[in-house]
Enzyme design. Structure first.
Site, PDB file in Angstrom:
ATOM      1  N   HIS A 109      -1.026  -2.252  -6.733  1.00 29.32           N
ATOM      2  CA  HIS A 109      -0.747  -2.660  -5.361  1.00 29.32           C
ATOM      3  C   HIS A 109      -2.009  -3.142  -4.661  1.00 29.32           C
ATOM      4  O   HIS A 109      -3.131  -2.908  -5.131  1.00 29.32           O
ATOM      5  CB  HIS A 109      -0.156  -1.487  -4.576  1.00 29.32           C
ATOM      6  N   CYS A 110      -1.807  -3.800  -3.510  1.00 32.98           N
ATOM      7  CA  CYS A 110      -2.893  -4.073  -2.562  1.00 32.98           C
ATOM      8  C   CYS A 110      -2.382  -3.626  -1.197  1.00 32.98           C
ATOM      9  O   CYS A 110      -1.720  -2.597  -1.104  1.00 32.98           O
ATOM     10  CB  CYS A 110      -3.339  -5.530  -2.615  1.00 32.98           C
ATOM     11  N   THR A 111      -2.661  -4.365  -0.126  1.00 35.77           N
ATOM     12  CA  THR A 111      -2.174  -3.934   1.185  1.00 35.77           C
ATOM     13  C   THR A 111      -0.711  -4.320   1.385  1.00 35.77           C
ATOM     14  O   THR A 111       0.127  -3.489   1.712  1.00 35.77           O
ATOM     15  CB  THR A 111      -3.048  -4.514   2.312  1.00 35.77           C
ATOM     16  N   HIS A 155       0.836  -1.209   0.000  1.00 39.56           N
ATOM     17  CA  HIS A 155       0.000   0.000   0.000  1.00 39.56           C
ATOM     18  C   HIS A 155       0.869   1.257   0.000  1.00 39.56           C
ATOM     19  O   HIS A 155       2.024   1.257   0.443  1.00 39.56           O
ATOM     20  CB  HIS A 155      -0.947  -0.008   1.192  1.00 39.56           C
ATOM     21  N   THR A 196      -1.862  -8.533  -5.698  1.00 40.44           N
ATOM     22  CA  THR A 196      -0.801  -7.956  -6.521  1.00 40.44           C
ATOM     23  C   THR A 196       0.077  -9.036  -7.132  1.00 40.44           C
ATOM     24  O   THR A 196       0.495  -8.939  -8.291  1.00 40.44           O
ATOM     25  CB  THR A 196       0.045  -6.993  -5.668  1.00 40.44           C
TER      26      THR A 196
END
Length: 248
Positions: free
Chosen positions: A146-148, A41, A154
């Site tokens: 992206h993700c977290t 993130h 991702t």
């Protein structure tokens, strides 16, 4: 294969940020550097990080996080348009349901849940990954997705993109597993859970990615069929993606 050194692919406030370029394809071409980046993130970027993204020419961030994740750690980066490609973190919901029943999953059961999540990426989230691929085609300027943690949603996105460009699976797995070296776990994002469960959830294993590839192969007839079928890329679009993202 050792990672391709790239001094540009570092940020102070994102531990899993890297260029997906530099890898060789099966026919000897190289993925163009400086065009597509993957990350965890982006809510913790410093002013220097924002300046670096601007230097790199990044104009879009493709965000795979769920609604609660984005709400908890939002961001706004000058000159960068955030594009929501929402995939809710269903494995967390499944784990919470088990805990509510008084069940503590074993390591093996947690791995199985993660593998199920990756099969869902292939079959339930194909429309979202189609939007991801189409966005790369439609926006030729550099982008970051992206993700977290930049590892699962991702990770599959990176695997899909590199597959479409002709990179072999051993190299794709290498890129995928770099997360275990680069991502710095953040207890504030992880929530509560038994240590053996959290270790599985916040790292990556070859079994996870292989579950996705197995689903692609057995249920969709291989990656090319999957890209042209469920993902919806016509041959001309696949050729254009290679033209854009492979070195001449």
């Amino acid at each position: 294969m050792t990672p391709i050194p790239n001094s540009l692919a570092t940020l102070q406030g994102a531990s899993n940020f890297r260029d997906v370029g530099g890898y060789l394809t099966a026919d000897g071409q190289r993925v163009r550097r400086g065009q597509v980046f993957r990350s965890d993130h982006l809510a913790g970027l410093t002013a220097a990080d924002v300046a670096r993204l601007q230097e790199l020419g990044v104009r879009h961030s493709l965000d795979f996080r769920g609604v609660a994740e984005y709400t908890a750690t939002p961001y706004a980066i000058a000159g960068v348009e955030r594009v929501a490609l929402t995939i809710e973190p269903t494995v967390i919901a499944r784990m919470q349901a088990l805990v509510a029943q008084g069940v503590v999953p074993t390591t093996e059961e947690t791995v199985a849940l993660m593998c199920e999540t990756y099969r869902d990426f292939v079959n339930r989230n194909a429309d979202t990954y189609s939007r991801f691929m189409k966005h790369l085609l439609e926006q030729p300027t550099p982008q970051v997705f992206h993700c977290t943690a930049g590892k699962d949603r991702t990770g599959f996105a990176a695997a899909l993109l590199l597959s479409a460009l002709g990179v072999d699976r051993a190299t794709i797995e290498h890129d995928y597993l770099l997360t275990n070296q680069l991502y710095k776990r953040d207890a504030r994002l992880e929530g509560q859970g038994h240590p053996h469960v959290m270790k599985v959830l916040w790292q990556v294993q070859p079994e996870f990615l292989n579950a996705a590839f197995d689903a692609v192969d057995t249920q969709h007839g291989g990656m090319q069929n999957y890209l042209q079928g469920a993902i919806g890329l016509i041959p001309q679009e696949l050729a254009e993606l290679k033209r854009m993202l492979l070195e001449a």
